[in-house]
Design a protein around this motif. Sequence first.
Motif, PDB file in Angstrom:
ATOM      1  N   ARG A  11       8.597   3.744   4.988  1.00  0.00           N
ATOM      2  CA  ARG A  11       9.250   4.985   4.353  1.00  0.00           C
ATOM      3  C   ARG A  11       8.525   6.222   3.714  1.00  0.00           C
ATOM      4  NH1 ARG A  11      12.519   2.560   6.928  1.00  0.00           N
ATOM      5  NH2 ARG A  11      13.913   1.039   6.172  1.00  0.00           N
ATOM      6  N   ASP A  12       8.996   7.261   3.491  1.00  0.00           N
ATOM      7  CA  ASP A  12       8.076   8.565   2.987  1.00  0.00           C
ATOM      8  C   ASP A  12       7.277   7.855   1.912  1.00  0.00           C
ATOM      9  OD1 ASP A  12       9.083  10.293   4.897  1.00  0.00           O
ATOM     10  OD2 ASP A  12      10.467  11.021   3.416  1.00  0.00           O
ATOM     11  N   LYS A  13       7.666   7.133   0.842  1.00  0.00           N
ATOM     12  CA  LYS A  13       6.861   6.748  -0.102  1.00  0.00           C
ATOM     13  C   LYS A  13       5.639   5.967   0.601  1.00  0.00           C
ATOM     14  CE  LYS A  13       9.144   2.222  -0.814  1.00  0.00           C
ATOM     15  NZ  LYS A  13       9.783   1.492  -2.005  1.00  0.00           N
ATOM     16  N   ARG A  15       3.681   6.897   2.914  1.00  0.00           N
ATOM     17  CA  ARG A  15       2.634   7.732   3.698  1.00  0.00           C
ATOM     18  C   ARG A  15       1.450   8.270   2.705  1.00  0.00           C
ATOM     19  NH1 ARG A  15       3.910   9.867   8.156  1.00  0.00           N
ATOM     20  NH2 ARG A  15       3.190  11.888   7.682  1.00  0.00           N
TER      21      ARG A  15
END
Length: 190
Positions: A11-13, A15
């Motif tokens: 998920r974006d978290k 990255r």
Amino acid sequence: MELIRGLHNLRDKHRGCVATIGNFDGVHLGHQQVLRQVLHKGAELGLPTVVIIFEPQPREFFAGDQAPPRLTRFDEKVRLLRAQGVDRVLCLTFNERLRAMTADQFVQELLLQGLAVKHFVVGDDFRFGCDRSGDYAMLCESGQRYGFSVVNTETFDVQGQRVSSTRVRQALMANDLMLAEQLLGRPYRV
């Protein structure tokens, strides 16, 4: 510690990180040296740390029943990685798709799009991509092009030799439990 199973679960978290990759079978002293470097750089940059592992291990995929025996089961490996202090473990299924991934695809799909790696630590024998076509020099070129740093860690020596999972297995096969313990940094257990 967070266990992430597969690229599709990133998920974006997830990255922006400091990462390393390997089988980490045994989480021996050589692995621990790599992990210390990851943890140090993660703290320096204020970024989470990620260890990328495979299930099955690549040699198991290619050799099946002829693959060398594991030093640690999957759950024990995850426990040992947690004890080292890493923030996340990304477990990739080693299958035909991953096997066929080119070195460039590996960099693009995993390091850039998947994890947005800022610093990547590899062991002294790291190769990647289909037919092991990617190497440290290619990683450094990619890092310069895409804005992440790469460091190659020489693994710890015990008795003047490199520490490796193969060497631990050899010690165990020779019933040299003292050497296996020296290489692992802890007693071997079944």
